[in-house]
Design a protein around this motif. Sequence first.
Motif, PDB file in Angstrom:
ATOM      1  N   GLU A 200       0.826  -1.215   0.000  1.00 40.05           N
ATOM      2  CA  GLU A 200       0.000   0.000   0.000  1.00 40.05           C
ATOM      3  C   GLU A 200       0.862   1.269   0.000  1.00 40.05           C
ATOM      4  OE1 GLU A 200      -2.526  -0.434   3.385  1.00 40.05           O
ATOM      5  OE2 GLU A 200      -3.913  -1.812   2.365  1.00 40.05           O
ATOM      6  N   PHE A 201       1.954   1.259   0.787  1.00 38.09           N
ATOM      7  CA  PHE A 201       2.861   2.414   0.826  1.00 38.09           C
ATOM      8  C   PHE A 201       3.429   2.700  -0.562  1.00 38.09           C
ATOM      9  CE2 PHE A 201       4.352   2.528   5.581  1.00 38.09           C
ATOM     10  CZ  PHE A 201       3.072   2.911   5.953  1.00 38.09           C
ATOM     11  N   THR A 202       3.846   1.644  -1.264  1.00 39.07           N
ATOM     12  CA  THR A 202       4.414   1.811  -2.607  1.00 39.07           C
ATOM     13  C   THR A 202       3.375   2.353  -3.570  1.00 39.07           C
ATOM     14  OG1 THR A 202       5.930  -0.033  -2.179  1.00 39.07           O
ATOM     15  CG2 THR A 202       5.648   0.619  -4.473  1.00 39.07           C
ATOM     16  N   GLN A 203       2.152   1.838  -3.466  1.00 32.29           N
ATOM     17  CA  GLN A 203       1.082   2.307  -4.350  1.00 32.29           C
ATOM     18  C   GLN A 203       0.694   3.764  -4.035  1.00 32.29           C
ATOM     19  OE1 GLN A 203      -1.511  -1.017  -3.397  1.00 32.29           O
ATOM     20  NE2 GLN A 203      -1.351  -1.797  -5.485  1.00 32.29           N
ATOM     21  N   LEU A 204       0.734   4.142  -2.750  1.00 35.28           N
ATOM     22  CA  LEU A 204       0.470   5.542  -2.390  1.00 35.28           C
ATOM     23  C   LEU A 204       1.509   6.463  -3.011  1.00 35.28           C
ATOM     24  CD1 LEU A 204      -0.576   5.322   1.383  1.00 35.28           C
ATOM     25  CD2 LEU A 204      -1.970   6.229  -0.490  1.00 35.28           C
ATOM     26  N   ALA A 205       2.765   6.030  -2.985  1.00 32.10           N
ATOM     27  CA  ALA A 205       3.825   6.809  -3.633  1.00 32.10           C
ATOM     28  C   ALA A 205       3.535   6.939  -5.122  1.00 32.10           C
ATOM     29  CB  ALA A 205       5.181   6.154  -3.403  1.00 32.10           C
ATOM     30  N   GLY A 206       3.074   5.848  -5.728  1.00 36.14           N
ATOM     31  CA  GLY A 206       2.724   5.880  -7.148  1.00 36.14           C
ATOM     32  C   GLY A 206       1.613   6.867  -7.443  1.00 36.14           C
ATOM     33  N   LEU A 207       0.578   6.857  -6.605  1.00 36.76           N
ATOM     34  CA  LEU A 207      -0.538   7.796  -6.794  1.00 36.76           C
ATOM     35  C   LEU A 207      -0.075   9.240  -6.629  1.00 36.76           C
ATOM     36  CD1 LEU A 207      -3.385   5.911  -4.866  1.00 36.76           C
ATOM     37  CD2 LEU A 207      -3.232   6.239  -7.342  1.00 36.76           C
ATOM     38  N   ALA A 208       0.803   9.478  -5.646  1.00 38.80           N
ATOM     39  CA  ALA A 208       1.316  10.834  -5.404  1.00 38.80           C
ATOM     40  C   ALA A 208       2.146  11.336  -6.579  1.00 38.80           C
ATOM     41  CB  ALA A 208       2.152  10.845  -4.130  1.00 38.80           C
ATOM     42  N   LEU A 209       2.690  10.403  -7.367  1.00 43.34           N
ATOM     43  CA  LEU A 209       3.531  10.767  -8.513  1.00 43.34           C
ATOM     44  C   LEU A 209       2.812  10.552  -9.840  1.00 43.34           C
ATOM     45  CD1 LEU A 209       6.766   9.177  -7.045  1.00 43.34           C
ATOM     46  CD2 LEU A 209       6.441  11.615  -7.471  1.00 43.34           C
ATOM     47  N   ASP A 210       1.481  10.506  -9.767  1.00 37.39           N
ATOM     48  CA  ASP A 210       0.644  10.349 -10.974  1.00 37.39           C
ATOM     49  C   ASP A 210       0.989   9.100 -11.783  1.00 37.39           C
ATOM     50  OD1 ASP A 210      -0.909  12.633 -10.553  1.00 37.39           O
ATOM     51  OD2 ASP A 210       0.606  13.935 -11.472  1.00 37.39           O
ATOM     52  N   CYS A 211       1.379   8.042 -11.090  1.00 37.01           N
ATOM     53  CA  CYS A 211       1.703   6.790 -11.782  1.00 37.01           C
ATOM     54  C   CYS A 211       0.441   5.975 -12.075  1.00 37.01           C
ATOM     55  CB  CYS A 211       2.639   5.927 -10.934  1.00 37.01           C
ATOM     56  SG  CYS A 211       4.305   6.573 -10.758  1.00 37.01           S
ATOM     57  N   GLU A 212       0.522   5.150 -13.096  1.00 42.17           N
ATOM     58  CA  GLU A 212      -0.543   4.178 -13.371  1.00 42.17           C
ATOM     59  C   GLU A 212      -0.334   2.992 -12.434  1.00 42.17           C
ATOM     60  OE1 GLU A 212       0.206   3.138 -17.393  1.00 42.17           O
ATOM     61  OE2 GLU A 212       0.003   5.200 -18.139  1.00 42.17           O
ATOM     62  N   LEU A 213      -1.341   2.667 -11.621  1.00 38.92           N
ATOM     63  CA  LEU A 213      -1.218   1.506 -10.736  1.00 38.92           C
ATOM     64  C   LEU A 213      -1.562   0.246 -11.517  1.00 38.92           C
ATOM     65  CD1 LEU A 213      -2.538   2.439  -7.183  1.00 38.92           C
ATOM     66  CD2 LEU A 213      -0.382   2.972  -8.282  1.00 38.92           C
ATOM     67  N   SER A 214      -0.716  -0.772 -11.383  1.00 35.16           N
ATOM     68  CA  SER A 214      -0.950  -2.036 -12.086  1.00 35.16           C
ATOM     69  C   SER A 214      -2.044  -2.827 -11.380  1.00 35.16           C
ATOM     70  CB  SER A 214       0.332  -2.869 -12.119  1.00 35.16           C
ATOM     71  OG  SER A 214       1.383  -2.144 -12.700  1.00 35.16           O
ATOM     72  N   LYS A 215      -2.986  -3.316 -12.151  1.00 37.24           N
ATOM     73  CA  LYS A 215      -4.019  -4.175 -11.564  1.00 37.24           C
ATOM     74  C   LYS A 215      -3.509  -5.603 -11.420  1.00 37.24           C
ATOM     75  CE  LYS A 215      -7.955  -1.450 -13.090  1.00 37.24           C
ATOM     76  NZ  LYS A 215      -9.187  -1.412 -13.914  1.00 37.24           N
TER      77      LYS A 215
END
Length: 499
Positions: A68-83
């Motif tokens: 979850e921490f890694t995905q939050l970082a991704g969201l904060a950096l406008d990254c596409e989260l992998s499903k």
Amino acid sequence: MNKYNVTIGMEVHVELKTESKMFCSSKNGMSSFVETSEDKGLEPNTLICPVCTGQPGTLPVPNKQAIEFTQLAGLALDCELSKDSKFDRKNYFYPDLPKGYQISQYDQPLCGKGSLEINNKKIGITRIHLEEDTGKLIHPKGTDYTLVDFNRAGVPLMELVTEPDIESGAEARLFCQKLQQICRYLGISDADMEKGHMRCEANVSLYKKGEDKLSGTKVEVKNINSFKFVEKAIDYEIKRQAELLEEKKKVVQETRGWDSNRNATISQRIKETSADYRYFPEPDIPPLKFTDDYIKNLKKELPELPAEKAKRFGKQFKLPGDDVEILVSDKNLADYFENVVSELREKIQSKEFDIAEDKIVKSAVNYIISELKKHLTESGQSISDIKITPENFAELIGFVASGKINSSAAQTVLSEMYKTGGDPSQIIESKNLIQVSDEGELKSVVQKILDNNAKSVEDYKKGKENALQFLMGQVMSDTKGRANPQVIIKLLKEKLKGK
């Protein structure tokens, strides 16, 4: 050097502040659940178990919080989260890697493309993936052996890879500083480079103008442990490669380490390729699948990020850009400032202070940025360590803005508050610091100073403005700093005009 352009890509590793390690229940030394961290003297090999030391028959279980921490970082950096994501084995042999392989991610990272804006320029993010950290090798001085501490082995490690969009050491430094800010705002890591929580590696290459930006030979620079050295190491490497190319020599694709004592990069080894690691899917961990609802709920956990906070501060409090930059650079400092403003508003509404809000907020900002930050720097503390409550700080600002005490007395009060956490009104009373603004009371003091300083009076009449400042200083000294400077200047000018 003008013949060449620079291509820089960053690889940044960040240790995550989870309660336990990445694939086992051993405590994470970075977490608040461990009383003593490594830098405070934690004994080696005390935060370990059969899983993180690679004992036969053990099985890894992924840490949900780390994901979850890694995905939050991704969201904060406008990254596409992998499903759809998975873990892979990265095979290499080194004494600090207990299993003989590292559980990492290869072709299906948790986060895909994103970006981080610095100085109105977007730096592309290629990917963010999650892996486990290695142990730590310790080389005791004067010995011919190496010790291994596995306390760090298995700590969740987020790795971020940028696009080759960075063009200077200064840009790389700013990128890393902004990334640290985001990690701290998210609460996923302290990201302290000096303590090894955040490790930056730079891939540097040069190419001739007009050629493809990826046509140069890439050199990876490691062992960088501060933002200052990020810039210095990259600038040195750019200069080194340019000199080689000017001499018609070949730039070797290799890994180099930054030596801060020599201010130079030193060759370490020939750079490996992904094929050397023989990646294959981790057989003991099933693939990961994430739903739209999961991602939607995760987005709700995002706090206000530094860039958003900076825009709001500028608009809401009408603050200049430089002041905003200082306030939002530290989330705790920004929170403290907002708490002070909240207290000031309450005091204005309750008629405790009859001052315009924008004026008192500006005063609060000035005292936080200049006076309070000075105390923090001298004591080596952070804003979260101080004894002064936002309510007491707001009260002090109100006393200054309303003229109850002057700036000189305010510094005395703040110094005492910083040491003791005391109430400003009690400190003012005990030290007799209430500002004297009564002209009748001050006229006799001003007259005495003029009578005792005839030469300065003459100097002022001859046009020497410094003489007026000297006379004011004498009045301040006589009143033990309590006199209102504006009233003193007014009375001095009136008296001098009449002489």
